[in-house]
Design an enzyme around this catalytic site. Structure first.
Site, PDB file in Angstrom:
ATOM      1  N   ASP A 143      27.720  29.901  31.576  1.00 22.91           N
ATOM      2  CA  ASP A 143      28.742  30.217  32.546  1.00 22.91           C
ATOM      3  C   ASP A 143      29.359  31.544  32.108  1.00 22.91           C
ATOM      4  O   ASP A 143      29.126  31.993  30.987  1.00 22.91           O
ATOM      5  CB  ASP A 143      29.763  29.076  32.490  1.00 22.91           C
ATOM      6  CG  ASP A 143      30.917  29.319  33.391  1.00 22.91           C
ATOM      7  OD1 ASP A 143      30.688  29.775  34.509  1.00 22.91           O
ATOM      8  OD2 ASP A 143      32.053  29.042  32.985  1.00 22.91           O
ATOM      9  N   ARG A 180      38.203  40.775  38.064  1.00 20.91           N
ATOM     10  CA  ARG A 180      38.120  39.736  39.101  1.00 20.91           C
ATOM     11  C   ARG A 180      39.042  40.124  40.239  1.00 20.91           C
ATOM     12  O   ARG A 180      40.202  40.453  40.014  1.00 20.91           O
ATOM     13  CB  ARG A 180      38.576  38.389  38.541  1.00 20.91           C
ATOM     14  CG  ARG A 180      37.740  37.877  37.412  1.00 20.91           C
ATOM     15  CD  ARG A 180      38.526  36.881  36.610  1.00 20.91           C
ATOM     16  NE  ARG A 180      38.762  35.641  37.321  1.00 20.91           N
ATOM     17  CZ  ARG A 180      37.914  34.618  37.307  1.00 20.91           C
ATOM     18  NH1 ARG A 180      36.808  34.712  36.614  1.00 20.91           N
ATOM     19  NH2 ARG A 180      38.185  33.509  37.966  1.00 20.91           N
TER      20      ARG A 180
END
Lengths: 826, 321
Positions: free
Chosen positions: A381, A556
């Site tokens: 991940d 992000r």
């Protein structure tokens, strides 16, 4: 199977459902011996040894003392049985403790203190602060006038932040006395193990004011093993009890994982068994022939002239008994023993203790250590695993103006600060969305500072940033939300929360300004979930560019948007929303559909960029493991650009001249097919060149590829040493693991969040990072470590040691057995 | 799982205690096989083994051994085609005379052995067929369960000593003479002391032995088992199918070129299973009887080691890596 639960009805619901008696025991005193023996004998090896031991009782054929087989057999059985018995006894003790705990329950209209095991479905259970919840309850009252209570769900999902739970609308405002007499029916599905879902309905019976159907969600429940916090008291109706609670249903025995060495040992055992049979047949026949021809001449042996037919069997069976020790009886027990020691070595390792939290690594699954050394693919991940998951608000773009580009920190950008002081409406609105559109719970510490409890790290970062830009989220009381801006207090009433799901990829709130009475919709979400819904007149190009630019820096991004909602529109929509929230079938999908109806024509305010730093030692770890011949795949829910950026910065892929990145994209089947074939072709050509070739695929293309072009994709997977899959859902992660496993690769999945749990469970080895996203992944995993860099030591040191040791031990076991056996035969 | 607050308090206890074992840091040593090590080890081994081998071989050479196979020669010419019948016939004269010369001087004591070949004393059915309890004490006379198929007579009386081993006791006898003078054969103290004192009882007397189906030698039923030394020697079963068993001792020296005459009572049936019988006279040295095996083995291993050492030295000098 639906349940109808009659609240507080002592007669009807008494015996319909099981009592709240926990029982995790596998055995009882009576059935322990037969059941345990039966379980042990269901293993082939044990059956084999029992057969041998029984043959030894026939004194005519036994070449050795029967005790030589019965002794070890009984010893090994006794060891396993003792271990089982001890575990079961401990379970019994903890059950007993839980069952005999005293709780307040309303019986015949009076509150009584009874043992937890006597709670029945439909009873009203009262809890005080810091009490543990004895069974699954639907809240009906709390000490809080707004009907809110806080629970800690650490025991359930490992998340340490407090969660709010609400009483259903129908019970709102009921007073203390009334709660003792409340009557009604709860309609809910049969017990299941989904701790994130509860789709029920509540209808109060006539003496009570509101006899509408009132929807119940997981928000209205408090589940077994949670703790009540920051709330004086709460009461609820027991809906699932005993082993039928959500927690009780989750508690399953996980399927035991088999390592490569185990499989090898099984195969070897089979081969040796065949060899043994051959030896027995050959030597047995030879023995019989010799006996018939030669032995009769040896007069001193005095063979009888006639003999019963079974004499023919004697020599082969004798050889069988002599050969029986070819298969080492002790190998399973000794392997189990040393494997638990490997696991302890992992637990003890000083070099794998997280220096920040002082958490040692832990091996939950003690049986698979040697498989660590066999790993061929690591699926990782990104967020929280490669990165720290410590979100810091860095940049933003409001109405086309970029802030924070020069300094790298928008919070210190003079332009932004000036815009705030001058009261630019766009900027104010932007900050309001940052502060309001979230599920963060502000809590005042004793010193007076405000602490934010958030389930999502991004939200926490946004709220913190807003607070530093003078837009402080002060208080959240059920539906009223207070914000302090430049000294003045603004109040908003939260009308609805349209929650975040991984399919929707956005969340919204509908709020009413308490001052002006205007209703507005505030949304935030991924760019592709917000920008397409912008209202027709708005230019979204600058935002697309901003998103592009930020994600190339590895940040992000979230898009913020809002729009005003007319009172009528809201009322109309609200009805639909209520209906959708009270459906029992496909609720999630229905809600998503209804939400869609409100989330359109948005005015996009801007883009936020949040930094998530790489963890220490990540590039080195990946580099070393890749040198060890392990292939890396990165599976992330993040955007392609961000993912590639992170991948570059942690040595995942090499920059241009040395490496090559091929991307598979496309929206339709044809496009995906074409790009897949192109990538495959390039890949085939470049396999001979010393070049790092990786492919990138996004969730959408992956979906199509897995569905229609599975074969081509599998070939690609085999060819490629590196892959980046972005925008993938948890189930796609699991699918990819399955795909690699189906090609006979040993896979290791590493992740930290709830969205990685499925992939961790699917993989041969699951490693969880006990990080900031809670302990969910760490709990589901076989190994939990504090930091990604420990993976190096886990695989290269512990994995290698374990593998060498297991290999040595099993080889030695077989060698020893064969040696003894040959001595006996000769 | 404790929350983040409580971890700080518990930090000390969560850290496992340090020990070299738990950290897998125990000191370890692994010999690296460098040419120096290897060559010197080989030389040392070779230098130790070769002398030992030579000494053993020399000791073995000093032993004088005479082996005479007589099973063929002791069958009269008429019976050469029908040996089994000859040996089984009670009427035939089984006496047979053999002569041989002493090659070197033999110092007393000279041990007399009989050697059997192709006789499987280690056969499972045979080796189990004895009752140690019965041999040991009078009160265990009825202890014959293990002795099948030679446990009791047809009248169900227990046989003492029971079992196939005792039943098949070797029954050839030898009489020795040199230059017409009889040599005295001492048949005492040919069995193990422990066997005589503990395993074979002084109060156990043969009973019902060799009644009916006669296998081998009969025993004098007035002598207790502890003094039946031939039986005791025989009952210590041999591990291989070729074996020697002590028959007696000659306590006179024999001079070189003495001619020994042996009168053999050839009773024992080895003809059924094509076995051989030999008579062995042998002196002993500190190494035991004549046995070159030990010496040869030592010399061979030592030689190989020295050879390897020299090869390695040459390789190391000529073509170092």
């Amino acid at each position: 199977m639906k349940r109808y639960i009659y609240i507080n009805d002592d007669e009807t619901s008494q015996d319909l459902y099981c009592a709240n008696r926990l029982s995790n025991r596998k055995y009882t005193l009576m059935n322990f011996l037969p059941k345990n023996l039966w379980e042990q004998f269901s293993r082939f090896m044990n059956q084999y040894f029992l057969l041998i031991a029984c043959l030894q009782l026939w004194s005519l054929i036994t070449p050795v003392n029967p005790a030589s087989t019965w002794g070890p057999l009984i010893f090994i059985f006794a060891v396993s049985a003792t271990k089982e018995a001890w575990d079961d006894y401990n379970r019994y003790l903890s059950d007993k403790k839980a069952n005999e705990k005293e709780v307040w329950v309303v019986k015949q209209g009076i509150k009584k203190l009874i043992q937890s095991q006597d709670i029945r479905v439909g009873n009203i259970v009262w809890l005080r602060e810091n009490d543990e919840v004895p069974c699954d309850l639907v809240l009906i009252g709390t000490s809080d006038p707004q009907g809110v209570c806080y629970v800690e769900t650490a025991a359930l999902d490992g998340e340490t932040d407090l969660k709010t739970r609400l009483i259903p609308a129908a019970c709102m405002g009921m007073d203390f006395e009334l709660l003792h007499k409340i009557k009604g029916v709860i309609e809910c599905p049969g017990p299941d193990k989904d701790i994130r879902r509860f789709d029920g309905n509540l209808r109060l019976l006539p003496p009570f004011i509101d006899n509408d159907v009132c929807p119940l969600t997981i928000k209205n429940t408090i589940l077994q093993s949670c703790y009540l916090r920051n709330t004086e008291w709460a009461c609820g109706v027991a809906v699932y009890t005993g082993n039928e609670t959500k927690l009780g249903m989750t508690r399953g025995i996980p399927e035991p994982k088999l390592t490569a060495v185990d499989a090898m040992i099984d195969k070897l055992t089979g081969a040796i068994f065949v060899f043994q049979i051959v030896v027995v047949i050959v030597l047995g026949t030879a023995g019989n022939v010799w006996k018939d021809t030669e032995a009769r001449k040896q007069w001193y042996v005095l063979y009888p002239q006639e003999f019963p037919w079974y004499e023919l069997l004697v020599i082969p069976l004798r050889f069988e008994l002599l050969c029986s020790i070819m298969i080492p009886i002790s190998i399973k027990v000794s392997l189990d023993l040393v494997k638990s020691l490997y696991a302890k070595f992992i637990d003890w390792d000083y070099e794998m203790i997280d220096p920040e939290t002082d958490t040692p690594s832990h091996a939950t699954n003690t049986a698979i250590s040697e498989d660590l050394a066999q790993v061929e693919y690591i699926l990782t991940d990104k967020t929280g695993t490669l990165t720290e998951n410590r979100m810091i608000f860095r940049r933003c773009c409001i109405g086309g103006i970029f802030y924070g580009n020069e300094t790298g920190d928008a919070l210190k950008d003079v332009g932004l600060l000036n815009a705030i002081t001058s009261g630019s409406p766009d900027v104010i609105r932007f900050l309001t969305v940052m502060a309001v559109c979230n599920t963060v719970i502000p809590a005042k510490s004793k010193a007076g500072a405000i602490l934010y409890k958030a389930q999502s790290q991004d939200e926490e970062a946004l709220v913190h940033a807003a607070a530093q830009l003078h837009m402080v989220l002060v208080n959240k009381n059920a539906s009223i939300l207070e914000i302090k801006f430049n000294g003045s207090v603004l109040q908003y009433e939260i009308l609805e929360t349209l929650e975040f799901t991984s399919d929707r990829k956005r969340m919204s709130v509908v709020v009413k300004d308490c001052h002006s009475g205007n209703i507005s919709l505030l949304s935030k979400g991924a760019d592709e979930a917000i920008l397409p819904y912008a209202h027709a007149g708005q230019q979204t190009r600058t935002f697309v560019e901003a998103v592009e630019q930020y994600s190339q820096l590895g940040l992000r991004t979230l898009c913020l948007a809002w729009r005003e909602v007319e009172e009528d529109e809201y009322q109309e929509w609200s009805l639909m929303f209520k209906e959708a929230s009270s459906t029992l079938i496909d609720r999630e999908w229905r809600i998503a559909e209804v939400c869609q109806r409100l989330e359109h024509d948005l005015k996009v305010l801007g883009v936020t960029a949040i930094e998530d730093r790489l963890q220490d030692g990540v590039p080195e770890t990946i580099e070393t493991l890749r040198k060890a011949g392990i292939n890396f795949w990165m599976l992330t829910g993040d955007k392609q650009n961000t993912a590639i950026q992170i991948a570059l910065s942690c040595n995942f892929i090499s920059p241009e001249p040395k490496g090559q990145l091929l991307s598979i994209d496309g929206k339709t089947e044809d496009e995906v097919c074409r790009s897949l074939e192109r990538v495959l072709l390039t890949m085939r050509i470049t396999t001979s060149e010393p070049k790092d070739v990786a492919f990138v695929v996004d969730g959408w293309a992956l979906e199509i590829a897995l569905k229609h072009y599975r074969k081509a994709f599998t070939e690609l997977a085999i060819l490629s040493r590196t892959a980046i899959c972005c925008r993938v859902t948890p189930s796609q992660k699991a699918q990819l693991v399955e795909l690699l496993k189906s090609c006979d690769y040993r896979t290791l999945a590493i992740g930290d969040g709830g969205n990685d749990v499925r992939m961790i469970q699917k993989a041969d080895i699951g490693v969880g990072i006990s990080g900031r996203e809670g302990l969910q992944a760490a709990r589901a995993a076989d190994y939990s470590i504090g930091k990604f860099r420990f993976l190096k030591r886990l695989i290269l040191v512990h994995g290698r040691y374990s593998y060498n040791r297991t290999a040595f031990l099993s080889q030695y076991s077989f060698y020893k057995s064969l040696l003894i056996c040959f001595i006996q035969i000769l | 799982m404790p929350g983040s607050d409580s971890t700080a308090h518990k930090s000390k206890s969560r850290r496992p205690k340090y020990s070299q074992f738990s950290q897998q840091e125990l000191p370890a040593f692994k010999l690296i096989l460098t040419p120096g090590y290897v060559i010197s080890t080989f030389i040392v081994v070779g230098l130790i083994f070769v002398p030992i081998g030579l000494i053993s071989l020399f000791a073995s050479e000093t032993v004088v051994e005479i082996v005479d196979r007589y099973d063929n020669e002791c069958i009269p010419k008429d019976f050469r085609d029908n040996r089994v019948e000859f040996i089984k016939n009670k009427q035939t004269n089984k006496s047979c005379t053999r002569t041989f010369t002493v090659p070197k001087q033999m110092k007393s004591p000279i041990f007399i052995y009989y050697q059997l070949e192709n006789f499987y004393q280690n056969h499972r059915r045979y080796v189990k067929s004895r009752s140690d309890k019965q041999l040991q004490s009078k009160k265990n006379a009825a202890h014959i369960r293990e002795c099948k198929p030679m446990g009791e007579t047809d009248n169900k009386d227990p046989i003492i000593p029971c079992g196939l081993i005792a039943w098949s006791l070797f029954n050839d006898t030898y009489g020795f003479s040199v230059k017409g003078k009889d040599l005295k054969v001492n048949k005492r103290d040919i069995a193990w002391g422990s066997d005589k004192n503990y395993k074979f009882g002084a109060d156990v007397f043969p009973k019902n032995f060799q009644v009916g189906d006669v296998g081998g030698k009969s025993l004098n039923s007035s002598i207790p088992l502890s003094e039946q030394e031939d039986l005791i020697v025989w009952m210590r079963t041999a591990a291989l199918s070729t074996f020697r068993k002590l028959y007696g001792k000659i306590e006179d020296d024999l001079q070189a070129n003495d001619v020994i005459t042996v009168v053999i009572e050839n009773n024992y049936n080895t003809y059924d299973f094509k076995g051989t019988k030999s008579l062995v006279l042998s002196t002993t040295s500190w190494i035991g009887g004549k046995n070159d095996f030990l010496g040869v083995t030592f010399i061979t291993i030592g030689g190989i080691c020295l050879f390897l050492a020299i090869t390695f030295i040459l390789l190391y000098v000529i073509k170092p890596r």
